[in-house]
Design a protein around this motif. Sequence first.
Motif, mmCIF file in Angstrom:
data_model
loop_
_atom_site.group_PDB
_atom_site.id
_atom_site.type_symbol
_atom_site.label_atom_id
_atom_site.label_comp_id
_atom_site.label_asym_id
_atom_site.label_seq_id
_atom_site.Cartn_x
_atom_site.Cartn_y
_atom_site.Cartn_z
ATOM 1 N N UNK A 179 0.824 -1.205 0.000
ATOM 2 C CA UNK A 179 0.000 0.000 0.000
ATOM 3 C C UNK A 179 0.861 1.259 0.000
ATOM 4 N N UNK A 180 0.279 2.315 -0.540
ATOM 5 C CA UNK A 180 0.913 3.627 -0.579
ATOM 6 C C UNK A 180 -0.122 4.653 -0.168
ATOM 7 N N UNK A 181 0.287 5.590 0.667
ATOM 8 C CA UNK A 181 -0.596 6.667 1.121
ATOM 9 C C UNK A 181 -0.023 7.984 0.645
ATOM 10 N N UNK A 182 -0.883 8.824 0.081
ATOM 11 C CA UNK A 182 -0.433 10.156 -0.340
ATOM 12 C C UNK A 182 -1.419 11.192 0.173
ATOM 13 N N UNK A 183 -0.899 12.147 0.944
ATOM 14 C CA UNK A 183 -1.708 13.244 1.464
ATOM 15 C C UNK A 183 -1.436 14.483 0.632
ATOM 16 N N UNK A 184 -2.499 15.052 0.061
ATOM 17 C CA UNK A 184 -2.390 16.281 -0.713
ATOM 18 C C UNK A 184 -2.606 17.464 0.219
ATOM 19 N N UNK A 185 -1.621 18.349 0.339
ATOM 20 C CA UNK A 185 -1.782 19.498 1.226
ATOM 21 C C UNK A 185 -2.694 20.564 0.614
ATOM 22 N N UNK A 186 -3.391 21.256 1.478
ATOM 23 C CA UNK A 186 -4.283 22.330 1.029
ATOM 24 C C UNK A 186 -3.490 23.433 0.322
ATOM 25 N N UNK A 187 -2.251 23.658 0.745
ATOM 26 C CA UNK A 187 -1.431 24.713 0.151
ATOM 27 C C UNK A 187 -1.162 24.471 -1.336
#
Length: 93
Positions: free
Chosen positions: A47-55
């Motif tokens: 598995x891979x997790x990617x968080x997209x920042x609001x900035x």
Amino acid sequence: MADVLRAVAPYTLEGYAPLITCPTLVLDGENDPGHASQLYEALCCEKTYHLFPAAEGGGEHCQEGAMSRLHQVVFDWLDTVLAPTKATQASMS
């Protein structure tokens, strides 16, 4: 719309995430009230997790506002996961 939301509320991945065996990319937005990180933790597969920042504009659900960045992350992940291994290449020769 409210009726639809009430009707689909009982449908979750609870109890099913451990059954997923294929490589999985979990995407999350910094401001998304969903449960992507909980899904990621429940997965037992590669598995891979990617968080997209609001900035960067991708902090909302489905990364609205950062579609180009979303596509870059998804296609880069696919390139990695679907890349043929040396064993696969040898068997194709």
